[in-house]
Design a protein around this motif. Structure first.
Motif, PDB file in Angstrom:
ATOM      1  N   UNK A 187       0.377  -0.968  -0.057  1.00 39.30           N
ATOM      2  CA  UNK A 187      -0.105   0.387  -0.130  1.00 39.30           C
ATOM      3  C   UNK A 187       0.746   1.133   0.144  1.00 39.30           C
ATOM      4  N   UNK A 188       0.308   2.120  -0.311  1.00 41.16           N
ATOM      5  CA  UNK A 188       0.835   4.088  -0.522  1.00 41.16           C
ATOM      6  C   UNK A 188       1.382   3.883   0.970  1.00 41.16           C
ATOM      7  N   UNK A 189       2.954   4.638   0.870  1.00 40.36           N
ATOM      8  CA  UNK A 189       3.024   4.560   2.680  1.00 40.36           C
ATOM      9  C   UNK A 189       3.803   3.875   3.353  1.00 40.36           C
ATOM     10  N   UNK A 190       3.426   3.092   2.632  1.00 39.75           N
ATOM     11  CA  UNK A 190       4.157   1.513   3.721  1.00 39.75           C
ATOM     12  C   UNK A 190       2.855   1.557   4.636  1.00 39.75           C
ATOM     13  N   UNK A 191       1.405   1.827   4.389  1.00 40.93           N
ATOM     14  CA  UNK A 191       0.987   1.243   5.559  1.00 40.93           C
ATOM     15  C   UNK A 191       0.820  -0.250   5.292  1.00 40.93           C
ATOM     16  N   UNK A 192       0.312  -0.237   6.343  1.00 36.70           N
ATOM     17  CA  UNK A 192      -0.077  -2.391   5.992  1.00 36.70           C
ATOM     18  C   UNK A 192      -1.837  -2.400   5.776  1.00 36.70           C
ATOM     19  N   UNK A 199     -10.427  -5.543  14.319  1.00 38.01           N
ATOM     20  CA  UNK A 199     -10.891  -6.343  12.843  1.00 38.01           C
ATOM     21  C   UNK A 199      -9.027  -5.498  12.314  1.00 38.01           C
ATOM     22  N   UNK A 200      -9.263  -4.586  12.574  1.00 41.09           N
ATOM     23  CA  UNK A 200      -7.917  -3.492  11.891  1.00 41.09           C
ATOM     24  C   UNK A 200      -6.024  -3.871  12.537  1.00 41.09           C
ATOM     25  N   UNK A 201      -6.519  -3.570  13.988  1.00 44.63           N
ATOM     26  CA  UNK A 201      -5.719  -4.597  14.722  1.00 44.63           C
ATOM     27  C   UNK A 201      -4.955  -5.281  14.453  1.00 44.63           C
ATOM     28  N   UNK A 202      -5.919  -6.725  14.299  1.00 44.73           N
ATOM     29  CA  UNK A 202      -5.471  -7.650  13.239  1.00 44.73           C
ATOM     30  C   UNK A 202      -5.196  -7.765  12.209  1.00 44.73           C
ATOM     31  N   UNK A 203      -5.518  -7.176  10.992  1.00 48.71           N
ATOM     32  CA  UNK A 203      -4.970  -6.989   9.834  1.00 48.71           C
ATOM     33  C   UNK A 203      -3.712  -6.177   9.712  1.00 48.71           C
ATOM     34  N   UNK A 204      -3.503  -4.846  10.181  1.00 50.13           N
ATOM     35  CA  UNK A 204      -2.055  -4.349  10.698  1.00 50.13           C
ATOM     36  C   UNK A 204      -1.562  -5.106  11.141  1.00 50.13           C
ATOM     37  N   UNK A 205      -1.935  -5.701  12.126  1.00 53.03           N
ATOM     38  CA  UNK A 205      -0.289  -7.152  11.545  1.00 53.03           C
ATOM     39  C   UNK A 205      -0.700  -7.742  11.263  1.00 53.03           C
ATOM     40  N   UNK A 206      -0.887  -8.687  10.643  1.00 54.59           N
ATOM     41  CA  UNK A 206      -1.529  -9.569   9.654  1.00 54.59           C
ATOM     42  C   UNK A 206      -0.382  -8.447   8.004  1.00 54.59           C
ATOM     43  N   UNK A 207      -0.763  -7.298   8.372  1.00 55.03           N
ATOM     44  CA  UNK A 207       0.068  -6.480   6.974  1.00 55.03           C
ATOM     45  C   UNK A 207       1.835  -6.608   6.966  1.00 55.03           C
ATOM     46  N   UNK A 208       2.078  -7.123   7.997  1.00 49.79           N
ATOM     47  CA  UNK A 208       3.660  -6.638   7.822  1.00 49.79           C
ATOM     48  C   UNK A 208       4.187  -8.080   6.419  1.00 49.79           C
ATOM     49  N   UNK A 220      -2.690   6.976  12.894  1.00 55.11           N
ATOM     50  CA  UNK A 220      -1.393   6.315  11.487  1.00 55.11           C
ATOM     51  C   UNK A 220      -1.013   5.618  10.749  1.00 55.11           C
ATOM     52  N   UNK A 221      -1.715   4.508  11.724  1.00 56.07           N
ATOM     53  CA  UNK A 221      -1.290   3.180  10.468  1.00 56.07           C
ATOM     54  C   UNK A 221      -2.503   3.046  10.256  1.00 56.07           C
ATOM     55  N   UNK A 222      -3.004   3.765   9.632  1.00 54.70           N
ATOM     56  CA  UNK A 222      -3.898   2.757   7.848  1.00 54.70           C
ATOM     57  C   UNK A 222      -3.888   3.736   6.996  1.00 54.70           C
TER      58      UNK A 222
END
Length: 301
Positions: free
Chosen positions: A22-27, A235-244, A279-281
């Motif tokens: 994703x743009x700017x490194x977003x997960x 869900x956003x928290x989980x997806x942020x972690x998975x997005x690594x 700031x992580x989405x």
């Protein structure tokens, strides 16, 4: 390859694909869809209406005033609370507008245009769901009329599509591609965009989070607003972690006739405010998601 008559997409798992960036490194990317729908008081005799519509007590003998009025509330009252909630948060949404709403409530289309929200086609009405009961010519005409009526009010032909009740026939993606639609929102089988290939060309699938759809969560499963709000954030928290490893996606579908009630709207306002503050989405729209995917995969689309 999975096949659905004339539709093909790669049978791959999320861990086996090339990493999604994703743009700017977003997960994780977040987008919202506001589904604006018309419920006909007297649908045509040949209309396909799934058993789960309208929900609750089921369909009443005609005229179905209760269900009609319930949906009218969304277009006369609830939608303005939903729009205001997005305005307050500084976020944008995609408006899924059906042909009957475009005809009957052109001022709603103007509201979306003023905010530069992407507008996608959403069928003719909630009470005319696409299915294999239609012939190919009937479905082609249905899709074209649905898009044309929205175009008349919005000034631009939609490039995205969300079928009423996520409904499709086996031909729908191919017919949408034939009519110039770039992306659809009806297949909730992934957490990433993916390309569908049809005899008419390719179309991008942007999966929505069906479990978090407000109608599924509140009207059918009776999840409390407090729990629903937390579920979206979880869900956003989980997806942020998975997005690594590879970027993930959450598209939230909202219905003004439901979420726009005074006892629910405050929870939506709180949810959008919390998402806006993160700031992580990547806070985006369905059109921007499709444009980004096209840029990264211009050879595939």
């Amino acid at each position: 390859m999975d096949t659905h008559d004339s539709v093909f997409y790669e049978n791959t798992t999320v861990i086996s694909r090339r990493p999604l960036i994703w743009p700017n490194g977003y997960r994780v990317a977040f987008a919202a869809v506001v589904s604006v729908e018309y419920y006909e008081l007297r649908p045509p005799s040949n209309a396909f209406i799934p058993a789960n519509v309208p929900g609750g007590f089921g369909r009443a003998p005609y005229p179905d005033v209760r269900a009609f009025s319930q949906r009218e509330y969304g277009n006369r009252v609830g939608v303005f609370r939903v729009i205001e909630a997005f305005d307050k948060s500084g976020l944008s949404a995609t408006a899924a507008v059906d042909a009957a709403v475009a005809q009957s409530y052109p001022y709603l289309v103007r509201q979306f245009r003023e905010r530069r929200w992407p507008i996608v086609g959403h069928g003719y009405s909630l009470t005319r769901v696409i299915s294999n009961k239609m012939s190919i010519d009937e479905e082609r005409e249905y899709l074209n009329v649905s898009l044309t009526e929205v175009q008349k009010q919005s000034g631009a032909r939609p490039t995205g599509w969300h079928g009423p009740e996520y409904g499709e026939s086996e031909r729908t993606p191919a017919l949408l591609a034939e009519l110039g639609i770039d992306y659809l929102l009806d297949w909730p089988n992934d957490e990433q965009p993916y390309v569908m290939r049809t005899p008419s060309g390719t179309i991008l699938s942007l999966p929505m989070a069906l479990e978090l759809d407000d109608v599924v969560a509140h009207y059918h499963r009776r999840i409390s607003m407090k729990r629903w709000k937390q579920a979206v954030l979880d869900a956003l928290d989980q997806l942020t972690g998975d997005g690594r490893q590879s970027g993930r996606l959450l598209i939230l579908n909202l219905h003004p006739w439901l979420i726009g009630h005074p006892h629910r709207i405050g929870y939506l306002e709180e949810l959008l405010a919390e998402i806006a503050s993160r700031n992580d989405v990547w806070k985006t729209t369905t059109q921007q998601l499709a444009d980004h995917h096209r840029t990264l995969n211009s050879h595939a689309i």
